[in-house]
Write a protein that holds these residues in place. Sequence first.
Motif, PDB file in Angstrom:
ATOM      1  N   GLN A   6       3.119   4.692  -5.161  1.00  0.00           N
ATOM      2  CA  GLN A   6       3.402   3.720  -6.206  1.00  0.00           C
ATOM      3  C   GLN A   6       4.884   3.359  -6.202  1.00  0.00           C
ATOM      4  O   GLN A   6       5.747   4.230  -6.141  1.00  0.00           O
ATOM      5  N   TYR A   7       5.158   2.058  -6.226  1.00  0.00           N
ATOM      6  CA  TYR A   7       6.519   1.545  -6.260  1.00  0.00           C
ATOM      7  C   TYR A   7       6.660   0.609  -7.445  1.00  0.00           C
ATOM      8  O   TYR A   7       5.735  -0.118  -7.782  1.00  0.00           O
ATOM      9  N   SER A   8       7.848   0.603  -8.037  1.00  0.00           N
ATOM     10  CA  SER A   8       8.127  -0.376  -9.086  1.00  0.00           C
ATOM     11  C   SER A   8       8.373  -1.725  -8.414  1.00  0.00           C
ATOM     12  O   SER A   8       8.605  -1.790  -7.201  1.00  0.00           O
ATOM     13  N   VAL A   9       8.357  -2.791  -9.191  1.00  0.00           N
ATOM     14  CA  VAL A   9       8.604  -4.117  -8.633  1.00  0.00           C
ATOM     15  C   VAL A   9       9.959  -4.169  -7.938  1.00  0.00           C
ATOM     16  O   VAL A   9      10.056  -4.631  -6.788  1.00  0.00           O
ATOM     17  N   PRO A  10      11.054  -3.686  -8.553  1.00  0.00           N
ATOM     18  CA  PRO A  10      12.348  -3.726  -7.848  1.00  0.00           C
ATOM     19  C   PRO A  10      12.352  -2.907  -6.550  1.00  0.00           C
ATOM     20  O   PRO A  10      12.932  -3.325  -5.552  1.00  0.00           O
ATOM     21  N   GLU A  11      11.697  -1.740  -6.554  1.00  0.00           N
ATOM     22  CA  GLU A  11      11.623  -0.933  -5.327  1.00  0.00           C
ATOM     23  C   GLU A  11      10.841  -1.673  -4.238  1.00  0.00           C
ATOM     24  O   GLU A  11      11.244  -1.692  -3.077  1.00  0.00           O
ATOM     25  N   ALA A  12       9.726  -2.268  -4.619  1.00  0.00           N
ATOM     26  CA  ALA A  12       8.903  -2.995  -3.650  1.00  0.00           C
ATOM     27  C   ALA A  12       9.682  -4.172  -3.065  1.00  0.00           C
ATOM     28  O   ALA A  12       9.607  -4.439  -1.870  1.00  0.00           O
ATOM     29  N   LYS A  13      10.436  -4.876  -3.908  1.00  0.00           N
ATOM     30  CA  LYS A  13      11.238  -6.001  -3.418  1.00  0.00           C
ATOM     31  C   LYS A  13      12.343  -5.525  -2.481  1.00  0.00           C
ATOM     32  O   LYS A  13      12.572  -6.117  -1.423  1.00  0.00           O
ATOM     33  N   ALA A  14      13.004  -4.444  -2.850  1.00  0.00           N
ATOM     34  CA  ALA A  14      14.134  -3.957  -2.071  1.00  0.00           C
ATOM     35  C   ALA A  14      13.715  -3.402  -0.715  1.00  0.00           C
ATOM     36  O   ALA A  14      14.479  -3.466   0.242  1.00  0.00           O
ATOM     37  N   HIS A  15      12.511  -2.874  -0.635  1.00  0.00           N
ATOM     38  CA  HIS A  15      12.064  -2.222   0.599  1.00  0.00           C
ATOM     39  C   HIS A  15      10.779  -2.848   1.134  1.00  0.00           C
ATOM     40  O   HIS A  15       9.931  -2.163   1.700  1.00  0.00           O
ATOM     41  N   LEU A  16      10.637  -4.162   0.985  1.00  0.00           N
ATOM     42  CA  LEU A  16       9.398  -4.833   1.353  1.00  0.00           C
ATOM     43  C   LEU A  16       9.036  -4.622   2.821  1.00  0.00           C
ATOM     44  O   LEU A  16       7.899  -4.280   3.136  1.00  0.00           O
ATOM     45  N   SER A  17       9.972  -4.788   3.716  1.00  0.00           N
ATOM     46  CA  SER A  17       9.666  -4.629   5.149  1.00  0.00           C
ATOM     47  C   SER A  17       9.164  -3.224   5.453  1.00  0.00           C
ATOM     48  O   SER A  17       8.177  -3.053   6.170  1.00  0.00           O
ATOM     49  N   ARG A  18       9.819  -2.232   4.908  1.00  0.00           N
ATOM     50  CA  ARG A  18       9.417  -0.845   5.168  1.00  0.00           C
ATOM     51  C   ARG A  18       8.040  -0.548   4.578  1.00  0.00           C
ATOM     52  O   ARG A  18       7.195   0.056   5.228  1.00  0.00           O
ATOM     53  N   GLN A  22       4.399   0.478   6.392  1.00  0.00           N
ATOM     54  CA  GLN A  22       3.554   1.617   6.022  1.00  0.00           C
ATOM     55  C   GLN A  22       2.114   1.162   5.780  1.00  0.00           C
ATOM     56  O   GLN A  22       1.169   1.823   6.197  1.00  0.00           O
ATOM     57  N   VAL A  23       1.953   0.023   5.111  1.00  0.00           N
ATOM     58  CA  VAL A  23       0.622  -0.515   4.858  1.00  0.00           C
ATOM     59  C   VAL A  23      -0.056  -0.877   6.179  1.00  0.00           C
ATOM     60  O   VAL A  23      -1.233  -0.607   6.389  1.00  0.00           O
ATOM     61  N   ALA A  24       0.699  -1.450   7.087  1.00  0.00           N
ATOM     62  CA  ALA A  24       0.143  -1.853   8.382  1.00  0.00           C
ATOM     63  C   ALA A  24      -0.367  -0.659   9.181  1.00  0.00           C
ATOM     64  O   ALA A  24      -1.262  -0.801  10.006  1.00  0.00           O
ATOM     65  N   THR A  25       0.185   0.516   8.928  1.00  0.00           N
ATOM     66  CA  THR A  25      -0.265   1.713   9.640  1.00  0.00           C
ATOM     67  C   THR A  25      -1.382   2.440   8.911  1.00  0.00           C
ATOM     68  O   THR A  25      -1.772   3.527   9.308  1.00  0.00           O
ATOM     69  N   GLY A  26      -1.910   1.829   7.826  1.00  0.00           N
ATOM     70  CA  GLY A  26      -3.081   2.393   7.162  1.00  0.00           C
ATOM     71  C   GLY A  26      -2.863   2.913   5.758  1.00  0.00           C
ATOM     72  O   GLY A  26      -3.824   3.277   5.084  1.00  0.00           O
ATOM     73  N   GLU A  27      -1.633   2.978   5.290  1.00  0.00           N
ATOM     74  CA  GLU A  27      -1.387   3.483   3.939  1.00  0.00           C
ATOM     75  C   GLU A  27      -1.650   2.392   2.910  1.00  0.00           C
ATOM     76  O   GLU A  27      -1.577   1.210   3.211  1.00  0.00           O
ATOM     77  N   GLU A  28      -1.958   2.798   1.704  1.00  0.00           N
ATOM     78  CA  GLU A  28      -2.092   1.865   0.595  1.00  0.00           C
ATOM     79  C   GLU A  28      -0.866   1.998  -0.288  1.00  0.00           C
ATOM     80  O   GLU A  28      -0.237   3.048  -0.342  1.00  0.00           O
ATOM     81  N   MET A  29      -0.509   0.930  -0.981  1.00  0.00           N
ATOM     82  CA  MET A  29       0.676   0.928  -1.832  1.00  0.00           C
ATOM     83  C   MET A  29       0.323   0.256  -3.145  1.00  0.00           C
ATOM     84  O   MET A  29      -0.288  -0.806  -3.159  1.00  0.00           O
ATOM     85  N   ALA A  30       0.699   0.884  -4.251  1.00  0.00           N
ATOM     86  CA  ALA A  30       0.516   0.287  -5.564  1.00  0.00           C
ATOM     87  C   ALA A  30       1.868  -0.182  -6.069  1.00  0.00           C
ATOM     88  O   ALA A  30       2.887   0.469  -5.858  1.00  0.00           O
ATOM     89  N   ILE A  31       1.882  -1.317  -6.734  1.00  0.00           N
ATOM     90  CA  ILE A  31       3.106  -1.843  -7.341  1.00  0.00           C
ATOM     91  C   ILE A  31       2.911  -1.795  -8.843  1.00  0.00           C
ATOM     92  O   ILE A  31       1.888  -2.247  -9.366  1.00  0.00           O
ATOM     93  N   SER A  32       3.904  -1.225  -9.525  1.00  0.00           N
ATOM     94  CA  SER A  32       3.771  -1.052 -10.968  1.00  0.00           C
ATOM     95  C   SER A  32       4.862  -1.804 -11.720  1.00  0.00           C
ATOM     96  O   SER A  32       5.949  -2.040 -11.215  1.00  0.00           O
ATOM     97  N   THR A  41      -1.670  -3.015  -2.433  1.00  0.00           N
ATOM     98  CA  THR A  41      -1.732  -3.591  -1.098  1.00  0.00           C
ATOM     99  C   THR A  41      -2.508  -2.634  -0.208  1.00  0.00           C
ATOM    100  O   THR A  41      -2.325  -1.420  -0.277  1.00  0.00           O
ATOM    101  N   VAL A  42      -3.387  -3.190   0.578  1.00  0.00           N
ATOM    102  CA  VAL A  42      -4.196  -2.394   1.495  1.00  0.00           C
ATOM    103  C   VAL A  42      -4.125  -3.040   2.873  1.00  0.00           C
ATOM    104  O   VAL A  42      -3.930  -4.245   2.981  1.00  0.00           O
ATOM    105  N   PRO A  43      -4.278  -2.257   3.921  1.00  0.00           N
ATOM    106  CA  PRO A  43      -4.217  -2.843   5.256  1.00  0.00           C
ATOM    107  C   PRO A  43      -5.405  -3.758   5.510  1.00  0.00           C
ATOM    108  O   PRO A  43      -6.519  -3.477   5.074  1.00  0.00           O
ATOM    109  N   LEU A  44      -5.158  -4.868   6.195  1.00  0.00           N
ATOM    110  CA  LEU A  44      -6.231  -5.743   6.626  1.00  0.00           C
ATOM    111  C   LEU A  44      -6.835  -5.170   7.893  1.00  0.00           C
ATOM    112  O   LEU A  44      -6.146  -4.542   8.684  1.00  0.00           O
ATOM    113  N   HIS A  45      -8.104  -5.390   8.068  1.00  0.00           N
ATOM    114  CA  HIS A  45      -8.735  -4.954   9.309  1.00  0.00           C
ATOM    115  C   HIS A  45      -8.270  -5.880  10.415  1.00  0.00           C
ATOM    116  O   HIS A  45      -8.291  -7.092  10.279  1.00  0.00           O
TER     117      HIS A  45
END
Length: 81
Positions: A6-18, A22-32, A41-45
């Motif tokens: 889980q990332y806050s909106v500012p954290e997600a914005k600051a580290h979007l590429s990273r 992580q999502v592209a390699t299979g991890e899921e990410m929640a934005i709060s 965010t979930v990886p696309l097949h």
Amino acid sequence: MEAARQYSVPEAKAHLSRTLEQVATGEEMAISRSGEPVAKTVPLHTRAKRTERGSLRGQIHTRKDFDGLPDDLADAFGMLS
């Protein structure tokens, strides 16, 4: 199953590429927002990678007693005239 990071909106914005990597390699990410999850965010097949012709040779077998499709099924596929 492991909970999504889980990332806050500012954290997600600051580290979007990273985080997208992580999502592209299979991890899921929640934005709060204010501590409450509002998006996930979930990886696309990915599309299947094409292989060379004949790459399945010897791996697919048809039974000797296979005669074809029943008429109703062949008709559904437009194979009957």
